[in-house]
Design an enzyme around this catalytic site. Structure first.
Site: not given
Length: 216
Positions: A7, A32, A34, A36, A65, A67, A136, A174
């Site tokens: 990540s 990966h 993330d 957000m 990913h 979020m 998660m 994760d």
């Protein structure tokens, strides 16, 4: 084969391009990413412009990913930015089946993520149409959190569903995964490991990647 997906949330952003090249050289299977929005999770990371800018640096798959609230609004934009796998949270989408099919319509892989307290049973009927499920093992929003032990039971539940409905399913974990607990989650059925702090700690990416592989 167990895949490792570092990540980049834990990377030194001033050296992001350099880190991505190191990850590829030292055996990462995917990157990966993330994303957000400060709404679904109490943090803001990065988005489409950053993904576009780093896409040219590596041929590794981009595991994006999301979020974010209402992720279906941005699927096409993330595909155009270079996503190879798009993960949406079950908790953020009222029409999750529709969104899964929308993602797949662009020729990329579709995944669903579950927060620690979200039951696996809720995605039973989706399993056959998914490329990956992300369990998660921390509450999403920040790197460096402690692994939540009870999530191992959820990994095992997904493995059981995978064996019954979709043997090709990738099962990703994760949150708080390191060389101490990686073997546990792999034994439980996980085959894609997201690691942030464990990969980037002390800036020793090569050493840390080797340690994770050895621990498996």
């Amino acid at each position: 084969m167990i895949k490792i997906a570092p990540s980049i949330l834990s990377a030194d952003f001033s050296r992001l391009g350099e880190h991505i090249k190191e990850l590829e050289a030292y055996g990462a299977d995917m990157i990966h990413i993330d994303v957000m929005d400060g709404m679904f999770v109490p943090n803001i990371s990065f988005g489409i412009p950053v993904i576009k800018s780093i896409r040219k640096l590596t041929k590794l798959p981009f595991d994006v990913h999301l979020m974010i609230e209402e992720p279906s609004r941005y699927i096409e934009d993330f595909v155009k930015a270079g996503a190879d796998i798009i993960t949406v949270h079950y908790e953020t989408d009222r029409h999750i089946d529709r969104t899964i099919n929308y993602i797949k319509s662009f020729g990329v892989k579709a995944a669903v993520a579950l927060n620690p307290a979200t039951p696996v049973a809720l995605i039973k009927h989706l399993i056959s149409n998914l490329d990956m499920v992300l369990i998660m093992t921390v509450n999403p929003g920040f790197g460096g959190q402690k692994y939540i032990e009870y999530c191992l039971d959820k990994v095992k539940e997904v493995r059981t569903l995978s064996d019954k409905y979709n043997k090709k399913l990738l099962i990703q974990v994760d949150g708080g995964i390191d060389e101490v607990n990686i073997r546990e989650v792999v034994s439980g059925g996980a085959n894609v490991i997201v690691a942030g702090s464990a990969v980037f700690k002390n800036g020793e990416i090569e050493k840390n990647m080797k340690a994770l592989r050895a621990a498996i």
